[in-house]
Write an enzyme that holds these catalytic residues in place. Structure first.
Site, PDB file in Angstrom:
ATOM      1  N   LEU A  77       0.825  -1.205   0.000  1.00 52.67           N
ATOM      2  CA  LEU A  77       0.000   0.000   0.000  1.00 52.67           C
ATOM      3  C   LEU A  77       0.857   1.252   0.000  1.00 52.67           C
ATOM      4  O   LEU A  77       1.777   1.395   0.819  1.00 52.67           O
ATOM      5  CB  LEU A  77      -0.924   0.025   1.221  1.00 52.67           C
ATOM      6  CG  LEU A  77      -1.848  -1.183   1.385  1.00 52.67           C
ATOM      7  CD1 LEU A  77      -1.446  -1.961   2.628  1.00 52.67           C
ATOM      8  CD2 LEU A  77      -3.294  -0.774   1.463  1.00 52.67           C
ATOM      9  N   ASP A  78       0.571   2.149  -0.934  1.00 49.18           N
ATOM     10  CA  ASP A  78       1.164   3.477  -0.892  1.00 49.18           C
ATOM     11  C   ASP A  78       0.546   4.223   0.288  1.00 49.18           C
ATOM     12  O   ASP A  78      -0.556   3.894   0.728  1.00 49.18           O
ATOM     13  CB  ASP A  78       0.864   4.192  -2.208  1.00 49.18           C
ATOM     14  CG  ASP A  78       1.295   5.642  -2.178  1.00 49.18           C
ATOM     15  OD1 ASP A  78       2.448   5.907  -1.818  1.00 49.18           O
ATOM     16  OD2 ASP A  78       0.448   6.507  -2.502  1.00 49.18           O
ATOM     17  N   LYS A  79       1.238   5.242   0.804  1.00 49.20           N
ATOM     18  CA  LYS A  79       0.710   5.962   1.968  1.00 49.20           C
ATOM     19  C   LYS A  79      -0.125   7.171   1.550  1.00 49.20           C
ATOM     20  O   LYS A  79      -1.346   7.197   1.726  1.00 49.20           O
ATOM     21  CB  LYS A  79       1.850   6.412   2.891  1.00 49.20           C
ATOM     22  CG  LYS A  79       1.363   7.156   4.151  1.00 49.20           C
ATOM     23  CD  LYS A  79       2.506   7.479   5.086  1.00 49.20           C
ATOM     24  CE  LYS A  79       3.354   8.636   4.585  1.00 49.20           C
ATOM     25  NZ  LYS A  79       2.653   9.946   4.665  1.00 49.20           N
ATOM     26  N   THR A  80       0.528   8.160   0.971  1.00 50.06           N
ATOM     27  CA  THR A  80      -0.148   9.424   0.684  1.00 50.06           C
ATOM     28  C   THR A  80      -1.173   9.252  -0.429  1.00 50.06           C
ATOM     29  O   THR A  80      -0.844   8.825  -1.533  1.00 50.06           O
ATOM     30  CB  THR A  80       0.880  10.496   0.287  1.00 50.06           C
ATOM     31  OG1 THR A  80       1.860  10.597   1.317  1.00 50.06           O
ATOM     32  CG2 THR A  80       0.206  11.846   0.104  1.00 50.06           C
TER      33      THR A  80
END
Length: 650
Positions: free
Chosen positions: A344-347
Site C-alpha cells: 500500500l502506498d501511503k499518501t
C-alpha cells in the site's frame, strides 16, 4: 450447454452511455428496446419448442398415430425439429473441430432414434432445451445486473440555448453547454456547478454514504442524483469521457475477457466429452448393450463447468462493481483471488494526501493567532502542501491573507520573507539557525511522531511551531485489520520519511512499513516479492505508483488518483475507499471457491454416473435427468455471486 455464448451474450453495448432505460423524465422506447423485445421473442420461441416436444412425447407414449410398426414418425420428426438448435450447434462444432457437449448429445439422440427409443429421445431433447432456457435466464440476470449501471443516466437533458431552456437527447449535449438538473434528476455530465445549491447523492461514483452539498464552483459527476435544489452545470465531459462512462467501459471490457480458469474449464469440458465417448465405446465392447452405451454418453456432461465458470466470473465482476470496485477482466479477478501480499502506498491511498495542522505549539508566550498570522504571510506564495495547510488554518481563523514584500524559498528547508520591514522565517530548525535565530530553539525537532514540525520566527524571535500531518482515511485501519484476518501480509511503502511512514504503519497495524522509496524502488519491491513466489497486489493513487502497479500481479488504483495510475491498474476503487478492496478480495475468493466446487462436483457426478450407466444401472431417460439436474445445480451455484436486486438498484 457450452460456455462460449455466455460471454458473448453478456456484453453491454449501449448506443450511448447517456441513454437510460428508465428515465424519470420520459418513458419512450430506447434504442436498445427492439433488441430486448427480440430477445423476448426468441425466448417465447424456445418455450414453444419445448411445449411442442412435450406434446410429441405424450403422443408417442400413448401411440396416438403409429402408421409403421417399428418406426414412430412423430418421434423422429419431433426430435429432429425440436432438437434443431442442438444439431445446428453440433454441426458448427464439427466444422470448427471442437469437441462439445452438443456433439455428444447429438450422438446420443441419433443413437436413441436408431434403436427405437423414440420417447426417450424426445424426453432428452425436452430436458436439454429446458436447461438451456433456464441457463439463459440466469445469464440474463447477470447481464441485467451489469446493465443496471446504465440506469443512472437520463436519456433527455434540459440545456440552456439562446436564452431558452429546451429538452434535447442526452447524446446531443455539447461541451461547455449549460445543463439544468432539477431536484430528483440524474446528473448527465461531468462538470462544474455554475449556479444553484443542492445536495447530491454521489455514492455510485465516490462511494460517499451521505449526500454532498454542492454550490457554485463545485465539481459534479454523471450518474449522481440531485436531491434538493436546481443546479445549472457547465458540461465538461460527456458520454464515455465521464467518470461514469469510464466505469461502464471497464465493466464491458471485463465481461469480454477470459480468465485462465475459464479457459481451463473449456478444456476440461472437452476432455470430459472425450472421456464420455471413450467410456461409451468401452461399454459397448464389453457389454454389447446399446442402451447402456447411450446412457454413458448422455450422463457424462461438463455443462456445469462450461456454463457455470463464465457465469460465476460475470457475477463476481458485477457484484464487485456494485460494491465499488471495477475489475477490468476475468484474468485480474483470478489473480485477485490468489493474492497473499498487499502493498500500500501511503499518501493518497491510506491518507487523504492533504496535510492538516495537528497542533500549534507556542514559544515565548505567543498565541495561535500570532503564530498562524506570521506563518500565513510567509507561506502565502508557496506551493508546498504544508503551506496550503497553514493558509487554510488562517482562513478558518479569519486572519487576513496578505502578500509579503520579498519572498525566497530554500528547497527542503522552508521560506524567508520580508513584510513591512520585518523578517519572517518559516521552516526547519536548520533554516532558523542559518538566519541567526537560536534563542529558545530545541536541540532537535520534537514534533509529535509522524508529523512535520514547522518553526515560525518573526523579527529575530521564535514565535512557536506548527505540527502538520496527513490525515488517515477513516476506513483504512479497519480495512487493514480485515486483510490481516484474511491471512494477507500488508506492507506500507512510501516516499515519505521512515519516521513518518513507521508512525502511520504502527497506527494502521500493517506488518511492515518502509519509507524513503523512489518510484523505481517501489517497483523493485514488487519484483523481489514476486521472485520469492508471492502473489502481490499493489494499491496506489499517483504517477509515482504506476511502475509498481504494472509490476504487481494485480495493480489497484484509488478512484480519486491520477489518470496514469488508473490506466496502469487492473482494479479501480470507486471513491478511494479501502473497504471496497476488502470486499473485492472476498468476492474474488468466493468466485474461485464456487468454480472449484463446480469442478469437483462435475467430476464426481460424471464418474459415478458413467460407472452406473456402464453396469446397466441407468437407462437413457434417468441418465438424461441426472445430466440436466447436475448441470442446473452447478449453474445455480454460480448464480449465488450475482448481485441481488436490492444491490443492483443501489
Amino acid at each position: 450447454m457450452s460456455s462460449s455464448p455466455i460471454v458473448e451474450k453478456s456484453s453491454v453495448n449501449p448506443a450511448h452511455l447517456s441513454q437510460n432505460r428508465n428515465s424519470p423524465e420520459r418513458n419512450e422506447p430506447t434504442p436498445g428496446a427492439e433488441d430486448e423485445q427480440h430477445g423476448h421473442e426468441v425466448e417465447w420461441a424456445e418455450l414453444a419448442r419445448i411445449a411442442f416436444v412435450a406434446l410429441a412425447a405424450a403422443a408417442v407414449w400413448f401411440r396416438l398415430w403409429e402408421p409403421f410398426p417399428h418406426i414412430s414418425v412423430i418421434g423422429i420428426a419431433a426430435t429432429l425439429i425440436g432438437g434443431y438448435p442442438i444439431f445446428k450447434e453440433a454441426f458448427e462444432n464439427i466444422v470448427e473441430r471442437k469437441m462439445t457437449m452438443e456433439l455428444s448429445m447429438t450422438i446420443a439422440l441419433l443413437s436413441a432414434l436408431a434403436i427405437g427409443e423414440f420417447f426417450t429421445a424426445l424426453v432428452i431433447t425436452g430436458f436439454v432445451l429446458a436447461a438451456e432456457v433456464l441457463e439463459g435466464l440466469t445469464v440474463g440476470r447477470g447481464r441485467r445486473a451489469i446493465q443496471s449501471l446504465l440506469d443512472f443516466l437520463p436519456r433527455t437533458v434540459a440545456v440552456r440555448r439562446n436564452g431558452q431552456v429546451i429538452e434535447v437527447p442526452s447524446d446531443q449535449v455539447q461541451v461547455d453547454e449549460t445543463v439544468i438538473v432539477k431536484p430528483g434528476g440524474h446528473i448527465p455530465v461531468d462538470g462544474i456547478v455554475l449556479s444553484g445549491r443542492s445536495f447530491v447523492e454521489q455514492a455510485a461514483i465516490t462511494g460517499e454514504a451521505m449526500p454532498v452539498e454542492k454550490a457554485q464552483g463545485d465539481a459534479v459527476y454523471a450518474g449522481t442524483i440531485n436531491q434538493s435544489g436546481t443546479l445549472e452545470i457547465g458540461a465538461q465531459k460527456l458520454g464515455r469521457d465521464t467518470t461514469f462512462g469510464r466505469i461502464i467501459e471497464a465493466v464491458e471490457r471485463a465481461e469480454k475477457s477470459r480468465a485462465p480458469i475459464q479457459k481451463t474449464a473449456d478444456r476440461l469440458a472437452g476432455y470430459l466429452v472425450y472421456f464420455a465417448l471413450g467410456a461409451a465405446i468401452l461399454t459397448f465392447i464389453l457389454t454389447h448393450n446399446v442402451r447402456s452405451t447411450i446412457s454413458v454418453v448422455i450422463v457424462a456432461g461438463a455443462c456445469g463447468i462450461a456454463a457455470g465458470t463464465p457465469l460465476a466470473i460475470l457475477g463476481a465482476i458485477g457484484r464487485a462493481a456494485h460494491q465499488g470496485a471495477i475489475i477490468k477482466g476475468g484474468l485480474y479477478l483470478e489473480a485477485l483471488a490468489a493474492v497473499d501480499t498487499v502493498l500500500l502506498d501511503k499518501t493518497g491511498t491510506l491518507t487523504f494526501g492533504t496535510p492538516q495542522i495537528r497542533e500549534v505549539v507556542s514559544a515565548n508566550g505567543f498565541g495561535e493567532q500570532q503564530i498562524i498570522a506570521a506563518a500565513s504571510i510567509a507561506e502565502r506564495k508557496s506551493e508546498h502542501p504544508l503551506a496550503k495547510a497553514v493558509v487554510a488554518r488562517a482562513t478558518e481563523l479569519a486572519i487576513p491573507l496578505v502578500d509579503p514584500d520579498e519572498f525566497s524559498y530554500t528547497p527542503g528547508r522552508g521560506v524567508r520573507v520580508s513584510y513591512e520591514g520585518e523578517e519572517i522565517v518559516v521552516g526547519s530548525l536548520a533554516l532558523l539557525v542559518e538566519h541567526g535565530i537560536t534563542r529558545g530553539l530545541p536541540g532537535s525537532s520534537n514534533g509529535a511522531e509522524g508529523a512535520s514540525e514547522v518553526y515560525v520566527a518573526r523579527a529575530g524571535q521564535l514565535l512557536g511551531s506548527i505540527r502538520i500531518a496527513d490525515v488517515l482515511r477513516p476506513e483504512a485501519k479497519n480495512a487493514i485489520a480485515a486483510m490481516r484476518q484474511m491471512g494477507l501480509k500488508t506492507v506500507l511503502l512510501s516516499g515519505d520519511t521512515q519516521a513518518a511512514t513507521s508512525s502511520v504503519g504502527r497506527g494502521l497495524g500493517v506488518d511492515e512499513a518502509v519509507g524513503g522509496l523512489l518510484p523505481e524502488q517501489k517497483a523493485k519491491w514488487v519484483t523481489e516479492l514476486r521472485s520469492k513466489g508471492r502473489n502481490v497486489a499493489m494499491v496506489g493513487d499517483g504517477i509515482n505508483d504506476a511502475p509498481a502497479l504494472v509490476e504487481a500481479n494485480v495493480g489497484i488504483a484509488m478512484g480519486s488518483g491520477t489518470a496514469v495510475a488508473r490506466e496502469s491498474a487492473d482494479v479501480i476503487l470507486i471513491g478511494s475507499d479501502l473497504s471496497k478492496l476488502v470486499e473485492a478480495l472476498r468476492v474474488a475468493r468466493r468466485c474461485r471457491g464456487i468454480i472449484m466446487q463446480n469442478f469437483v462436483g462435475t467430476l464426481v457426478v460424471d464418474s459415478v454416473g458413467v460407472g452406473m450407466a456402464a453396469f446397466g444401472l441407468l437407462n437413457p431417460l434417468l441418465a438424461a435427468f441426472i445430466h440436466v439436474t447436475s448441470e442446473l445445480a452447478f449453474i445455480l451455484n454460480s448464480t449465488r455471486l450475482l448481485p441481488r436486486s436490492s444491490e443492483a438498484g443501489q
